[in-house]
Design an enzyme around this catalytic site. Sequence first.
Site, PDB file in Angstrom:
ATOM      1  CG  ASP A 252      28.009  -3.670 -10.215  1.00 48.83           C
ATOM      2  OD1 ASP A 252      28.389  -3.398 -11.368  1.00 48.83           O
ATOM      3  OD2 ASP A 252      27.777  -2.782  -9.374  1.00 48.83           O
ATOM      4  CG  HIS A 275      25.334  -3.888 -13.648  1.00 44.40           C
ATOM      5  ND1 HIS A 275      25.561  -2.862 -12.765  1.00 44.40           N
ATOM      6  CD2 HIS A 275      24.098  -4.367 -13.346  1.00 44.40           C
ATOM      7  CE1 HIS A 275      24.511  -2.731 -11.958  1.00 44.40           C
ATOM      8  NE2 HIS A 275      23.622  -3.633 -12.292  1.00 44.40           N
TER       9      HIS A 275
END
Length: 455
Positions: A252, A275
């Site tokens: 993430d 991310h």
Amino acid sequence: MRVSELLTFGLLQAAASIASPQEARNKKVTPSKRPNHAIAPHHPSKPLPSSPDRTKTCIIQAKGNGTDDSAAILKAIKDCNNGGHVVFPKDQKFTIGTALDLTFLNHIDLDIQGTIQFTNNTDYWQKNAFYQTFQNATTFFQLGGNDVNVYGGGTLDGNGQAWYDLYAKDIYILRPILFGAIGLKGGRIEDLKFRYSPQWYTLVANSSDVVFSNIDIAGGSVSKNPAKNTDGWDTYRSDNIVIQNSHIDNGDDCVSFKPNSSNIVVQNLWCNGSHGISVGSLGQYVGEVDIVENIYVYNISMSNASDGARIKVWPGAASALSGDLQGGGGSGAVKNITFDTMVLSNVDYAIEITQCYGQKNITLCNQFPSNLTISDISIRNFKGTTSKKYQPLIGYLVCSSPKVCSDISIENIDVKSPKGTNLYTCGSIEGIEKQVNCTVGGTKGGNSRRGVELW
Ligand SMILES: *[C@@H]1O[C@H](CO)[C@@H](O)[C@H](O)[C@H]1NC(C)=O
Ligand SMILES: *[C@@H]1O[C@H](CO)[C@@H](O)[C@H](O)[C@H]1NC(C)=O
Ligand SMILES: *[C@@H]1O[C@H](CO)[C@@H](O)[C@H](O)[C@H]1NC(C)=O
Ligand SMILES: *[C@@H]1O[C@H](CO)[C@@H](O)[C@H](O)[C@H]1NC(C)=O
Ligand SMILES: *[C@@H]1O[C@H](CO)[C@@H](O)[C@H](O)[C@H]1NC(C)=O
Ligand SMILES: *[C@@H]1O[C@H](CO)[C@@H](O)[C@H](O)[C@H]1NC(C)=O
Ligand SMILES: *[C@@H]1O[C@H](CO)[C@@H](O)[C@H](O)[C@H]1NC(C)=O
Ligand SMILES: *[C@@H]1O[C@H](CO)[C@@H](O)[C@H](O)[C@H]1NC(C)=O
Ligand SMILES: *[C@@H]1O[C@H](CO)[C@@H](O)[C@H](O)[C@H]1NC(C)=O
Ligand SMILES: *[C@@H]1O[C@H](CO)[C@@H](O)[C@H](O)[C@H]1NC(C)=O
Ligand SMILES: *[C@@H]1O[C@H](CO)[C@@H](O)[C@H](O)[C@H]1NC(C)=O
Ligand SMILES: *[C@@H]1O[C@H](CO)[C@@H](O)[C@H](O)[C@H]1NC(C)=O
């Protein structure tokens, strides 16, 4: 008693008086020198307070075999608080099965040479981990106070597999964050490995003047259930923070600036599988004012990621990305943010700015523009290639109204898709078509492309 017997007896007595078995082991323990890595090339916005030398040493022994060491750890920390140095010796494996409130710390060094593993008693931690309110975050421990250094080359292991498997069954469980710096004023967290966090690796909240340097983050699932929401760092209500020289292999955000993060330098990171480096998400809660300002992100290597640089803001109307991720309508400002120098490889979008986070219906998003403004943004000196995922697109730059997005500068971006294109989806940002190659047709594309992510 003969002379030889006397001698042996005397020696045995002497041995017993200099060292109990525990003291004998402790004599082999060498406290680490405090690392104090240079903060470079960019410096924190404000000078960091000095940290006086410690004058006392406390050594903890692991009980082994998964027995809870929490009581001994807490005792050693209390004994050495106010000027001491606590050593977790190398080659020892400590177990923490009790939530430790360490917000009373004052002038102390925690020298973690061995491994500390948290138990995977998911029932216990869901009841006892520290609830931080924001996004329902909880932490295994909370470390706060004044002038705290943590280093030593050792490992904090969140024992996450049981959590990854449980989350696959129930997204509403509360998974603890591995490292909670909560109310920490002045501190350096250096030379450590973070492994298998149940969700985010690090939450930095209500903290100021804190440096993270040479942190190695890794860990994933061995079952079919992925390790989700494993952000490297999330900063919240924090000021004057540095995150540098670290290696992050996660799933993430590599680093994420949550509400009220200011004066933050992030530099020299290697991020894989993430991310990206993200501002937000912001504007999630009606009635709240979220400010993220004065952020400098420099020299990032970003590979196998969904994004390079990202700013994500909820629209003015309520939206839902998923059952446990809803919001929109909050206000605030994102200002004075720089992303300078990033090398990308296999990244879906090099740059993503959205004010329609969680809202798939762009018409609705434009009808209720975000109450959170984005201004004074500089994104520059990027190179590399994106993934095939959105090609011919390499970026997404969509605000909810030109009135709430201004002074966005994108320059020297030498990034191409695998096919060699360099197009962006553009919307509601004045003059953006003079800076990048926008797709004809403006605001197409949407936000429905990702699964659950925090947040
Ligand atoms: C740990 O468990 C092993 C095997 O059950 C046992 O042989 C050993 O003595 C235990 N060690 C400690 C320190 O309790
Ligand atoms: C931070 O401080 C505020 C105000 O004192 C408090 O309400 C909050 O619980 C603290 N912790 C976090 C994580 O925000
Ligand atoms: C926290 O969890 C509850 C219950 O699952 C949920 O209703 C709520 O929206 C969550 N709050 C936040 C801030 O995410
Ligand atoms: C729980 O942790 C222990 C100790 O690390 C490990 O042996 C066990 O496999 C874990 N259980 C699960 C379900 O992950
Ligand atoms: C950029 O970061 C890398 C580590 O990812 C480091 O090796 C390199 O020296 C840094 N470059 C500059 C100019 O600081
Ligand atoms: C980087 O991430 C990819 C995919 O997320 C993974 O397959 C790969 O093993 C990672 N590489 C390293 C060196 O950690
Ligand atoms: C953030 O700062 C603003 C402005 O000072 C304040 O109004 C707001 O309550 C703060 N929000 C949080 C979450 O602390
Ligand atoms: C903008 O942020 C940088 C840090 O990235 C800081 O040095 C500078 O003073 C800030 N500018 C303003 C006007 O606050
Ligand atoms: C990216 O992922 C691929 C395949 O998953 C892997 O071979 C490569 O090493 C990764 N890149 C980095 C820098 O880890
Ligand atoms: C999107 O929002 C608009 C404006 O509110 C509405 O008219 C339209 O029906 C919505 N579209 C979908 C697919 O929900
Ligand atoms: C947020 O924006 C909506 C629509 O743009 C507006 O109706 C509402 O009053 C705004 N709320 C605040 C607190 O500014
Ligand atoms: C737009 O694309 C053209 C053709 O590939 C290229 O020459 C130009 O540099 C691009 N503009 C920008 C700002 O990247």
